[in-house]
Design a protein around this motif. Structure first.
Motif, mmCIF file in Angstrom:
data_model
loop_
_atom_site.group_PDB
_atom_site.id
_atom_site.type_symbol
_atom_site.label_atom_id
_atom_site.label_comp_id
_atom_site.label_asym_id
_atom_site.label_seq_id
_atom_site.Cartn_x
_atom_site.Cartn_y
_atom_site.Cartn_z
ATOM 1 N N ARG A 102 -3.503 0.893 -9.732
ATOM 2 C CA ARG A 102 -2.908 2.020 -8.996
ATOM 3 C C ARG A 102 -3.710 2.616 -8.126
ATOM 4 N N PHE A 103 -3.234 3.420 -7.042
ATOM 5 C CA PHE A 103 -4.138 4.184 -5.917
ATOM 6 C C PHE A 103 -3.149 5.199 -5.313
ATOM 7 N N THR A 104 -3.878 5.693 -4.487
ATOM 8 C CA THR A 104 -3.176 6.885 -3.630
ATOM 9 C C THR A 104 -2.345 6.123 -2.698
ATOM 10 N N PRO A 105 -0.924 6.287 -2.660
ATOM 11 C CA PRO A 105 0.182 5.433 -1.497
ATOM 12 C C PRO A 105 -0.368 5.834 -0.287
ATOM 13 N N VAL A 106 -0.313 4.935 0.897
ATOM 14 C CA VAL A 106 -0.681 5.149 2.175
ATOM 15 C C VAL A 106 0.699 5.034 2.840
ATOM 16 N N ARG A 107 0.854 6.130 3.677
ATOM 17 C CA ARG A 107 2.036 6.156 4.694
ATOM 18 C C ARG A 107 2.204 5.050 5.577
ATOM 19 N N GLY A 134 1.675 2.613 -4.059
ATOM 20 C CA GLY A 134 0.633 3.105 -4.917
ATOM 21 C C GLY A 134 0.348 2.369 -6.284
ATOM 22 N N ARG A 135 0.900 1.157 -6.216
ATOM 23 C CA ARG A 135 0.678 -0.069 -7.500
ATOM 24 C C ARG A 135 0.833 -1.281 -6.966
ATOM 25 N N ASP A 142 -10.009 4.443 -3.829
ATOM 26 C CA ASP A 142 -9.753 4.929 -5.111
ATOM 27 C C ASP A 142 -9.030 4.070 -6.086
ATOM 28 N N LEU A 149 -8.486 0.659 0.026
ATOM 29 C CA LEU A 149 -8.067 1.358 -1.159
ATOM 30 C C LEU A 149 -8.987 1.780 -1.932
ATOM 31 N N SER A 177 -4.634 0.014 -13.906
ATOM 32 C CA SER A 177 -3.421 1.191 -14.347
ATOM 33 C C SER A 177 -3.100 0.917 -16.024
ATOM 34 N N ASN A 199 0.930 -1.114 -0.029
ATOM 35 C CA ASN A 199 -0.224 0.268 0.177
ATOM 36 C C ASN A 199 0.815 1.373 0.077
#
Length: 457
Positions: A409-414, A156-157, A382, A380, A386, A153
Motif C-alpha cells: 500500500r502507498f499514498t495514491p497518486v492523482r 493506493g494498493r 512511502d 512511491l 499491507s 498508482n
C-alpha cells in the motif's frame, strides 16, 4: 516452528516419514515451499547428493553441497545436459503428463546441448546478447516501469508480483525481441500461463505458434532486435532451433528475473536492515539483490545433468542416465561456507550457475532488476507491505523460489487525464487464448499493446 538446524529426520509433513527416511523426498508440495531450508538440512544427511521426487513418479538426485555442485557444473565430459540420455524416460517409466517433464525434455538449444552443438548455440546467444545496448535497455526498463506504475498508482494498493515484478521482464523482453503489439500480447499471455501453471500444453502451443509468426515476420522485415540478430548470426540456427532458443531465452529469463525482483522487494519492504532503521539509507538495492542471490535464489533447484557412466560424487553413487539437479539454494547455504560466506565475492554464489552453462543473460537480468526496483521506490517512496511478512506464501514447485503475491500500500497518486487512465487495463479485452482463463490472465494478455498505446499516446 523448528529451525532448519533442528531437523535430524524428515521435516514435518514430508512423506519420507512413512518410509523409514529412505524414500525420495518430494519437493513439489506446499511443505517444501513453506520451509525449503528445513528440507535442505534433512537432505544433507544423505551426503552431497540426495534422492528427491520432483513431481509424482519423477525421481532425481539433488546436489546440496557447494563443492560437489561446482564439480558437476564444471565437468561437462562426465555430466551432460542432453535429456535424451534420461534412462527412466527412455524406459517408459516416467509419467508423460507430469508437470515437470516438459521442463526437462531435450530441446535443440544452448541449455540442453553439449560439446560442439553447445559451443555453436552458446556462441550465437552470447554474441547476440553482446549487441544489446545497455543505455537503450535502461531507457526501455524506465518506460515499462513508468507505465506499469501508472496503471496502479491511483489505487493506493498493488500486488507487486502480479502487477509489477512479473510483467516488467516480459514487456522488456518484448521490446528486445522486436515483438509487434498482437504477437507481444500473445507472448505475454502464453508465458504468464506457463508461469502460473494454467493450461500448460495449450500455452506452449500458442507460444510456439507466436514465435513461428515472429520469425516469419523478421525474415520479411528484419529489425534492430534480438530475434533478427539471432537469425542473422553466422551460426545459422534452423527455425526449430530459433524457436527453442527464443522460448528458453524469454521464458527462462522472465521467471528468474521476476522472482529476483519480487524477493528483493520483499526484503527491502520488510527487513530492518533495509527499511526499518537509520542505517537503511546506506544500503543499496544491489545489496538486497545480492542478499537474495545468496539466500533466496530465484531459481532454487535446476540444471539437470545426466552422468555418462556410473560415478561417485564425494562418496555418493550416481547412476548413468539418472537425472542430477543442482540445488543452488542449498549449495549457497552449505554449512562448510559458514565462516567465510558473508565475505565472499558477489560472484561466488551459484544463483547464476557456473561452468559452460552459466546464465548468459546475467547482466541484462541484473540491470532490469535494479532499475525496476529503484523506479518503484523513487515513484512511491512511502510504499510498504499491507500484510505481515510472516503471512506471505510461496508458490509450490521444486525449481523456483517465488512469492505467490506481495501486497503493498502507498499514498495514491492523482492521475486524472493521464494516458494510463485512457488505456486502463479494466477496459481492455484479451486476445484469443487457449485457456478460457480468468480476468487476471486476460489483463496480462493485453499489457504489451496497452503499453505501446500509452507510449505513443
Amino acid at each position: 516452528m523448528q529451525s532448519p538446524s533442528d531437523f535430524s529426520a524428515p521435516p514435518p509433513g514430508c512423506p519420507a516419514h512413512g518410509n523409514g527416511g529412505n524414500a525420495s523426498v518430494p519437493l513439489y508440495g506446499p511443505e517444501f515451499a513453506a520451509d525449503p531450508d528445513g528440507f535442505y538440512e534433512y537432505l544433507r544427511t544423505f551426503g552431497p547428493a540426495a534422492p528427491v521426487e520432483l513431481s509424482p513418479g519423477v525421481h532425481a538426485s539433488l546436489v546440496t553441497d557447494y563443492a560437489a555442485a561446482l564439480h558437476v557444473l564444471q565437468n561437462p565430459e562426465t555430466f551432460v545436459r542432453d535429456a535424451r540420455r534420461w534412462r527412466a524416460l527412455n524406459a517408459g517409466e516416467i509419467p508423460l503428463d507430469s508437470a515437470i517433464v516438459p521442463m526437462m525434455l531435450y530441446r535443440p538449444n544452448s541449455l540442453y546441448s553439449d560439446g560442439a552443438a553447445h559451443m555453436r548455440h552458446r556462441q550465437v546467444v552470447t554474441e547476440t546478447f553482446a549487441r544489446i545496448d545497455t543505455h537503450r535497455l535502461s531507457r526501455h526498463v524506465d518506460r515499462v516501469a513508468d507505465y506499469l506504475i501508472s496503471e496502479f498508482n491511483g489505487r493506493g494498493r498493488v500486488d507487486l508480483v502480479a502487477d509489477y515484478a512479473q510483467l516488467v521482464p516480459l514487456l522488456v523482453f518484448n521490446e528486445l525481441f522486436g515483438c509487434p503489439a498482437e504477437l507481444g500480447d500473445q507472448l505475454v499471455f502464453s508465458i504468464s500461463c506457463l508461469m502460473d501453471g494454467v493450461e500448460a500444453d495449450k500455452a506452449i502451443t500458442l507460444l510456439t505458434e507466436t514465435l513461428m509468426e515472429l520469425i516469419a515476420l523478421k525474415r520479411a522485415q528484419p529489425g534492430d532486435d534480438v530475434t533478427s540478430w539471432l537469425m542473422q548470426h553466422p551460426g545459422r540456427l534452423t527455425d526449430e532451433e530459433l524457436i527453442s532458443e527464443i522460448m528458453t531465452l524469454i521464458g527462462g529469463g522472465a521467471e528468474p528475473t521476476q522472482n529476483l525482483i519480487g524477493n528483493a522487494l520483499r526484503l527491502l519492504l520488510s527487513d530492518e536492515k533495509y527499511a526499518g532503521d537509520q542505517y537503511g539509507a546506506s544500503l543499496l538495492v544491489e545489496d538486497a539483490i545480492n542478499d537474495v542471490l545468496w539466500n533466496n535464489p530465484p531459481i532454487a533447484n535446476w540444471a539437470g545433468h545426466y552422468p555418462v557412466h556410473d560415478v561417485e560424487l564425494s562418496g555418493t553413487k550416481l547412476n548413468a542416465g539418472d537425472p542430477v539437479l543442482i540445488s543452488f539454494a542449498a549449495a549457497n547455504s552449505d554449512p562448510s561456507l559458514s565462516t567465510s560466506r558473508q565475505t565472499l565475492s558477489k560472484r561466488a554464489h551459484l544463483a547464476w550457475g557456473a561452468g559452460p552453462h552459466a546464465c548468459p543473460a546475467k547482466d541484462p537480468a541484473l540491470l532490469i532488476s535494479i532499475l525496476t526496483i529503484e523506479k518503484l521506490l523513487n515513484k512511491l517512496p512511502d510504499i510498504e507491505l499491507s500484510v505481515p511478512v510472516e503471512s506471505l506464501t510461496w508458490r509450490p514447485g521444486p525449481l523456483h523460489r517465488a512469492l505467490t503475491s506481495l501486497p503493498a500500500r502507498f499514498t495514491p497518486v492523482r492521475r486524472e487525464g493521464s494516458a494510463a487512465a485512457r488505456f486502463s487495463a479494466d477496459t481492455r479485452s484479451a486476445p484469443a487464448n487457449p485457456a478460457g482463463e480468468q480476468q487476471g490472465h486476460a489483463r496480462k494478455g493485453t499489457f504489451w499493446s496497452g503499453f505501446l498505446s500509452w507510449w505513443k499516446g
